[in-house]
Each structure stands twice: as structure tokens, then as C-alpha cells.
Design an enzyme around this catalytic site. Structure first.
Site, short mmCIF file in Angstrom:
data_model
loop_
_atom_site.label_atom_id
_atom_site.label_comp_id
_atom_site.label_asym_id
_atom_site.label_seq_id
_atom_site.Cartn_x
_atom_site.Cartn_y
_atom_site.Cartn_z
N ASN A 43 -0.30 -26.34 110.34
CA ASN A 43 0.01 -24.92 110.20
C ASN A 43 -0.71 -24.16 111.29
OD1 ASN A 43 1.01 -22.51 108.87
ND2 ASN A 43 -1.06 -22.17 108.12
N HIS A 80 -2.46 -20.46 111.95
CA HIS A 80 -2.96 -19.31 111.18
C HIS A 80 -3.55 -18.29 112.14
CE1 HIS A 80 -4.50 -17.14 107.72
NE2 HIS A 80 -5.65 -17.03 108.37
N SER A 133 -5.82 -20.37 114.78
CA SER A 133 -6.27 -21.73 114.47
C SER A 133 -5.07 -22.57 114.09
CB SER A 133 -7.27 -21.72 113.30
OG SER A 133 -8.38 -20.89 113.57
N ASP A 167 -5.35 -22.64 103.84
CA ASP A 167 -5.98 -22.33 105.13
C ASP A 167 -7.35 -22.99 105.28
OD1 ASP A 167 -3.78 -20.73 105.70
OD2 ASP A 167 -4.73 -18.91 104.97
#
Length: 221
Positions: free
Chosen positions: A113, A115, A142, A151
Site C-alpha cells: 500500500n 500511504h 510511505s 497502516d
């Protein structure tokens, strides 16, 4: 899931305009011997990212979360679609859904992912405004492996941007977006080359544990 004798099949999950998806599409055209964007899935039928994928002749699928009674049944459908497409690696690119623990455990080490903050700062939403409200001098992004805790997976790569005195949420978001479009394809390429891995709940690059995330400006590509 990955077959070392064939190029990696990646899936990209989106919910919106797909600007990161476009950056990945553009990168893949130059690296078609490394990986294939085998599927783009959106949980929203009107996501413009679907148009981007279709223009690039990439298979698309809409799985609308509103058609499912709970997260588990939605994630079960999502998992089925990914497995049927024989996906090696999953890229979340503005996918605005919190995934269940079961789903993230199933694809642990095979899903990343991006972020918009320098994790562990500012998990969740409204990260740009929160950085401004805290009078931070720096902000950024990130890229991390997805784990069951939101996260909180091990961070692979970060990019840092300076916050100017007259910065607005809009201008800061644009700065971060520009870096996202550079950074995300790099990490995908690392995976496709077999350089990036996940073990012992940590990120590894070139068979070395990443004690600190890579930093985009210092990255050896």
C-alpha cells in the site's frame, strides 16, 4: 504464488481517479518483460481509474462493496477474483477500503500500500492537513507491506517533501502525489525482480532486512 520462470502478474486495487495506476501503467510499458498488470479492480463503478486501465487494454472488474452485507463477504469475493486471475502481487493504489484480517493474512507478504505520510506518523485519513496543523517541516509518503493492523506493516520506501511556510493542503497533496508516481513503480519493480520480500514480519531488500526504510532521494534503482 510467484513463478520465477514467468513474469509477475500484478493486480491493482483502486477506488478513484487512478493517478498512481497511470504511473504504474506507464512504467510497465517500459518493463513488460518483468511484470504484467493482469487485473484492475475497483470497489466503485464510476472510478476513473477503470477508464485508464481500459485504455491500456488491461482487464478490469468492479466489485461494489455496497452490494455486500459485511466486509467478510466483500473480501471473500475479492479474494476469489484475485485467485482466479492467478495474481502474484497486489498493489493498493487509492483503494479506500479497510481489509479484513483474514484477507490480509491470506495475502501477507504479497500486498503493498502507499500511504500519504511518513509512517508511523499520521495513520488513517487527512494526513496532509494533520501535518500542516502540527507545523511539521517535512511530510511525505510511505510504501509498506499490508498487515492486519491498519497502516502498520513494515515500510519499504519513503519519499520526503519539504513543507513551505505558505503551504496549503492542496499544494502539499500535489507535492506528495508527484513523489508517489516515482516511488510506487520502483517498489513494484523490486518485487518483480525478486529483490523485495517479506519474512519474519519485516521487509527485506536484496536479502537484507530493512532496519530503516529506503529513502527515494537516496535509492539506488
Amino acid at each position: 504464488m510467484q513463478n520465477s520462470h514467468s513474469i509477475s502478474r500484478i493486480a491493482i486495487l483502486i477506488s478513484g481517479s487512478g493517478s498512481n495506476l497511470q504511473a504504474i501503467i506507464d512504467h510497465q510499458k517500459l518493463h513488460s518483460d518483468l511484470y504484467e498488470i493482469a487485473l484492475v479492480i475497483s470497489n466503485k463503478a464510476d472510478a476513473y481509474g477503470l477508464v485508464r486501465a481500459q485504455k491500456a487494454n488491461i482487464p478490469t472488474m468492479v466489485i461494489e462493496h455496497t452490494h455486500y452485507n459485511d466486509r467478510e463477504s466483500f473480501d471473500a469475493k475479492l479474494q476469489q477474483a484475485l485467485e482466479e486471475a492467478k495474481i502474484d502481487f497486489i498493489v493498493l493504489a487509492g483503494f479506500m477500503r479497510i481489509l479484513t484480517k483474514g484477507f490480509t493474512q491470506h495475502f501477507l507478504g504479497k500486498m503493498i500500500n502507499i500511504h500519504p505520510s511518513l509512517l508511523p506518523k499520521y495513520t488513517g485519513l487527512h494526513t496532509h492537513q494533520r501535518a500542516l496543523d502540527s507545523s511539521d517541516k517535512e511530510h511525505g509518503l510511505s510504501i509498506h507491506f499490508v498487515t492486519p493492523e491498519l497502516d502498520n506493516g513494515p515500510v519499504i520506501l519513503q519519499a520526503v517533501v519539504k513543507i513551505d511556510p505558505n503551504e496549503t493542503e492542496t499544494s502539499l497533496r500535489e507535492k506528495v502525489h508527484q513523489q508517489e508516481h516515482i516511488a510506487y513503480p520502483i517498489v513494484i519493480e523490486w518485487f518483480a525482480l525478486g529483490r523485495l520480500s517479506f519474512k519474519d514480519n519485516q521487509a527485506w531488500l536484496d536479502q537484507k532486512r530493512l532496519i530503516q526504510p529506503q529513502v527515494l532521494s537516496k535509492t539506488i534503482i
